[in-house]
Structures are given as structure tokens and as C-alpha cells.
Design a protein around this motif. Structure first.
Motif, PDB file in Angstrom:
ATOM      1  N   ARG A   1      16.655  -7.695   5.641  1.00 19.14           N
ATOM      2  CA  ARG A   1      16.912  -6.250   5.621  1.00 19.14           C
ATOM      3  C   ARG A   1      16.570  -5.609   4.270  1.00 19.14           C
ATOM      4  O   ARG A   1      16.799  -4.422   4.072  1.00 19.14           O
ATOM      5  CB  ARG A   1      18.366  -5.975   5.979  1.00 19.14           C
ATOM      6  CG  ARG A   1      19.353  -6.329   4.888  1.00 19.14           C
ATOM      7  CD  ARG A   1      20.767  -6.404   5.381  1.00 19.14           C
ATOM      8  NE  ARG A   1      21.007  -7.625   6.121  1.00 19.14           N
ATOM      9  CZ  ARG A   1      22.182  -7.960   6.659  1.00 19.14           C
ATOM     10  NH1 ARG A   1      23.210  -7.133   6.555  1.00 19.14           N
ATOM     11  NH2 ARG A   1      22.326  -9.087   7.316  1.00 19.14           N
TER      12      ARG A   1
ATOM     13  N   HIS B   1      19.722  -0.065  13.802  1.00 22.83           N
ATOM     14  CA  HIS B   1      20.232  -1.436  13.752  1.00 22.83           C
ATOM     15  C   HIS B   1      21.170  -1.633  12.575  1.00 22.83           C
ATOM     16  O   HIS B   1      20.954  -1.084  11.492  1.00 22.83           O
ATOM     17  CB  HIS B   1      19.085  -2.452  13.619  1.00 22.83           C
ATOM     18  CG  HIS B   1      18.151  -2.476  14.785  1.00 22.83           C
ATOM     19  ND1 HIS B   1      18.593  -2.487  16.079  1.00 22.83           N
ATOM     20  CD2 HIS B   1      16.797  -2.502  14.846  1.00 22.83           C
ATOM     21  CE1 HIS B   1      17.553  -2.515  16.889  1.00 22.83           C
ATOM     22  NE2 HIS B   1      16.453  -2.515  16.168  1.00 22.83           N
ATOM     23  N   TRP B   2      22.217  -2.422  12.788  1.00 18.90           N
ATOM     24  CA  TRP B   2      23.005  -2.897  11.662  1.00 18.90           C
ATOM     25  C   TRP B   2      22.240  -4.061  11.036  1.00 18.90           C
ATOM     26  O   TRP B   2      21.833  -4.999  11.702  1.00 18.90           O
ATOM     27  CB  TRP B   2      24.383  -3.363  12.098  1.00 18.90           C
ATOM     28  CG  TRP B   2      25.132  -4.020  10.972  1.00 18.90           C
ATOM     29  CD1 TRP B   2      25.217  -5.352  10.708  1.00 18.90           C
ATOM     30  CD2 TRP B   2      25.856  -3.357   9.927  1.00 18.90           C
ATOM     31  NE1 TRP B   2      25.964  -5.574   9.583  1.00 18.90           N
ATOM     32  CE2 TRP B   2      26.374  -4.365   9.068  1.00 18.90           C
ATOM     33  CE3 TRP B   2      26.127  -2.031   9.627  1.00 18.90           C
ATOM     34  CZ2 TRP B   2      27.137  -4.074   7.942  1.00 18.90           C
ATOM     35  CZ3 TRP B   2      26.889  -1.741   8.508  1.00 18.90           C
ATOM     36  CH2 TRP B   2      27.390  -2.756   7.686  1.00 18.90           C
TER      37      TRP B   2
ATOM     38  N   SER C   1      20.884  -1.683   7.340  1.00 16.41           N
ATOM     39  CA  SER C   1      19.458  -1.793   7.036  1.00 16.41           C
ATOM     40  C   SER C   1      19.094  -0.815   5.922  1.00 16.41           C
ATOM     41  O   SER C   1      19.674   0.263   5.805  1.00 16.41           O
ATOM     42  CB  SER C   1      18.616  -1.493   8.282  1.00 16.41           C
ATOM     43  OG  SER C   1      18.831  -0.170   8.734  1.00 16.41           O
TER      44      SER C   1
ATOM     45  N   GLY D   1      18.984  -6.289  12.633  1.00 13.25           N
ATOM     46  CA  GLY D   1      18.857  -6.151  14.082  1.00 13.25           C
ATOM     47  C   GLY D   1      18.768  -7.457  14.831  1.00 13.25           C
ATOM     48  O   GLY D   1      19.085  -7.522  16.016  1.00 13.25           O
TER      49      GLY D   1
ATOM     50  N   ASN E   1      17.827  -7.760  18.502  1.00  8.00           N
ATOM     51  CA  ASN E   1      17.472  -6.414  18.962  1.00  8.00           C
ATOM     52  C   ASN E   1      16.222  -5.869  18.284  1.00  8.00           C
ATOM     53  O   ASN E   1      15.705  -4.831  18.684  1.00  8.00           O
ATOM     54  CB  ASN E   1      18.641  -5.452  18.700  1.00  8.00           C
ATOM     55  CG  ASN E   1      19.847  -5.784  19.561  1.00  8.00           C
ATOM     56  OD1 ASN E   1      19.696  -6.110  20.731  1.00  8.00           O
ATOM     57  ND2 ASN E   1      21.029  -5.718  18.982  1.00  8.00           N
ATOM     58  N   TYR E   2      15.761  -6.579  17.267  1.00 11.79           N
ATOM     59  CA  TYR E   2      14.565  -6.112  16.557  1.00 11.79           C
ATOM     60  C   TYR E   2      13.352  -6.256  17.469  1.00 11.79           C
ATOM     61  O   TYR E   2      13.125  -7.299  18.071  1.00 11.79           O
ATOM     62  CB  TYR E   2      14.365  -6.920  15.276  1.00 11.79           C
ATOM     63  CG  TYR E   2      13.058  -6.645  14.574  1.00 11.79           C
ATOM     64  CD1 TYR E   2      12.913  -5.524  13.764  1.00 11.79           C
ATOM     65  CD2 TYR E   2      11.970  -7.499  14.732  1.00 11.79           C
ATOM     66  CE1 TYR E   2      11.715  -5.267  13.125  1.00 11.79           C
ATOM     67  CE2 TYR E   2      10.770  -7.244  14.095  1.00 11.79           C
ATOM     68  CZ  TYR E   2      10.646  -6.126  13.290  1.00 11.79           C
ATOM     69  OH  TYR E   2       9.459  -5.869  12.669  1.00 11.79           O
TER      70      TYR E   2
ATOM     71  N   ASN F   1      12.946   2.209  14.237  1.00  5.67           N
ATOM     72  CA  ASN F   1      14.335   2.174  14.698  1.00  5.67           C
ATOM     73  C   ASN F   1      15.265   1.981  13.500  1.00  5.67           C
ATOM     74  O   ASN F   1      15.322   0.910  12.911  1.00  5.67           O
ATOM     75  CB  ASN F   1      14.525   1.046  15.704  1.00  5.67           C
ATOM     76  CG  ASN F   1      15.857   1.138  16.421  1.00  5.67           C
ATOM     77  OD1 ASN F   1      16.831   1.677  15.892  1.00  5.67           O
ATOM     78  ND2 ASN F   1      15.927   0.602  17.635  1.00  5.67           N
TER      79      ASN F   1
END
Length: 274
Positions: free
Chosen positions: A54, A102-103, A60, A106, A109-110, A99
Motif C-alpha cells: 500500500r 479499499h482498506w 491505502s 485490498g 478485492n484488488y 479504486n
């Protein structure tokens, strides 16, 4: 409970020409850990090779460009992006990602399809150790800057370029289409001179400024520089002498020194070119 963060939040703003870069990130510290690559026992370090990072800690890292930017020769539209990296021993990939929700990175989920831009960068290694991760800017001019990612002895440098001349020219055209003042003409002339652009046109603008608003040391200062750019050293010296006398009257010692140095240099060039 509001407690102090191990990786404190930081926000930096950097102006480049007429553009602004804003970075929001959290700054982890090394604390004796192996940061990149493998530890001595062969296990991965804090940021394993090949895995998304990140570029900081916690949420992020976000980077915002107020205008379009060229990054390593690739155009990226103005806006806010999540900044990610994929470190490797010989080469890193830096990602500007659309995006920003994301925390952290991600993880699962990335989605690479949401990447706005991905570039390759070769890391460099410094002798000085950067304990707390740092994002900074250097080599700044009207049209660009270098963004540095520093942690441990590793440095990543990302070149950024902005089309400041086009942005400025739009302003100039707009100002000239209304009712330009002496200050308007002077500022246009000064910008062209600083950028090494359109010296004859710029000289015409500063002459208009002098005609409209009389003598000022800074008007004549720019006029002298433009004449020198056109290799009209005799006229440049005369303009510089006027600027110097006006600066002396107002106690502007710095401009007195600048003019003296220029007059000395231009006299030497006159002699050389005879």
C-alpha cells in the motif's frame, strides 16, 4: 479510544508550476526489521517481493493531481488515485489505481482492471538509512518534479511532468483578451523570459508595461534579461543600469547586486564578441 498510531498519518502538498500534488499516507518505521526482500533466515521481509504493498501503512495511500500529468511518459488524468507498489529485487511496479475505497492494499478485492496506470521503476540503494517511511519531492521546476519513496536504504524515484506552458498560455490569452494592465504585460514578459520563450514578443510586452506604468526596477530588470537573451548586450547593459539605479533608490540591495553581476558578465561578452 483515540490512541497514538504506530504509523502516524501524514499529508503533504507540493505545487509544481500551476499544478498541485497532494499525498495522504501513513508512515511506518523500520524498527530493526528487514523491509524488502528476504530476511537472513530466508523468510520474506516486511514487504515480500511480488506482493502488493500500500506504499505506507493503514489505509491505502492516496495521491491527487490537480491537473493532467505525465508519469514516466504516460498520461494520467487529473484526479485521486490509490498508490500501490509491487516490489521485486531488480524492478518494481508502481500502480495508480482508480479504486480508492479499499482498506490497505485490498488484497483479494484488488482488481488489475481498475488500474489507471502501471509503470516499472528500478530501485536505487542509498547509504543513509531512512527509519520512517517517507514520500518526498525533489528536482522541482515549473514543469516537473521527482517523487521519491524512501524506506531503509531503498529509494524509488517516479518522474512527474506537467504541461505548465499550455496552462499558462491559456491564462495569458485570456488576460490579453480583456484589458491588460502594465502588471499583466510585465508578468507575461517575466514568465516568457524565465522559460526561455518568445524573447522578442516578451520584450514588446515589457516595453508596454514601462510605457503604461513608468519606471520600476523590476520592469527594467526583466527588460535587460530579455535583451541579453537576444544578444543585444549594449542595450541590456543600459537597461540593467537603469534597473540598478532605481533599485538603489528603494534600498533593494539584492537587485543592485544582481544587476552589477549581469553588467560585468555582459561587458565581458561584448569584449569577447568583438
Amino acid at each position: 479510544m483515540n490512541h497514538p498510531k504506530a504509523s502516524p498519518f501524514a499529508q503533504i502538498e507540493q505545487h509544481v508550476g500551476l499544478s498541485k500534488i497532494t499525498v495522504e499516507y501513513s508512515r511506518p518505521s523500520a524498527k530493526g526489521r528487514t523491509l524488502f526482500g528476504n530476511q537472513p533466515n530466508g523468510e520474506p521481509g516486511l514487504v515480500p517481493n511480488g506482493r502488493i504493498w500500500r506504499v505506507g501503512a493503514n489505509e491505502s495511500t492516496k495521491i491527487t493531481f490537480s491537473t493532467d500529468v505525465l508519469i514516466d511518459g504516460n498520461k494520467l488524468a487529473k484526479g485521486t488515485y490509490a498508490l500501490y507498489a509491487f516490489p521485486e529485487e531488480e524492478e518494481w511496479q508502481i500502480v495508480f489505481h482508480n479504486n480508492t475505497t479499499h482498506w490497505g492494499d485490498g488484497r483479494s478485492n484488488y482488481n488489475t482492471e481498475e488500474d489507471a496506470l502501471r509503470i516499472k521503476v528500478v530501485p536505487s540503494h542509498k547509504k543513509d538509512f531512512q527509519e520512517t517511511f517517507l514520500i518526498s519531492f525533489d528536482n522541482i521546476n515549473h514543469n516537473g518534479a521527482s517523487m521519491h519513496l524512501n524506506w531503509g536504504t531503498t529509494q524509488i524515484t517516479i518522474p512527474l511532468l506537467f504541461d505548465t506552458n499550455s496552462i499558462m498560455q491559456e491564462q495569458i490569452d485570456e488576460m490579453l483578451s480583456t484589458e491588460p494592465t502594465a502588471q499583466t504585460y510585465y508578468e507575461i514578459a517575466r514568465y516568457y523570459q524565465e522559460q526561455g520563450m518568445k524573447p522578442k514578443e516578451a520584450l514588446g510586452f515589457v516595453d508596454k508595461a514601462i510605457k503604461m506604468d513608468g519606471d520600476t526596477y523590476f520592469f527594467h530588470r526583466v527588460r535587460s534579461l530579455l535583451l541579453a537573451d537576444l544578444k543585444k548586450y549594449k542595450e541590456a547593459i543600459k537597461a540593467s543600469e537603469i534597473s540598478m539605479k532605481l533599485a538603489e533608490k528603494q534600498g533593494k540591495d539584492e537587485f543592485v547586486r544582481l544587476n552589477k553581476n549581469d553588467i560585468y558578465s555582459w561587458k565581458a561578452l561584448q569584449t569577447k564578441n568583438r
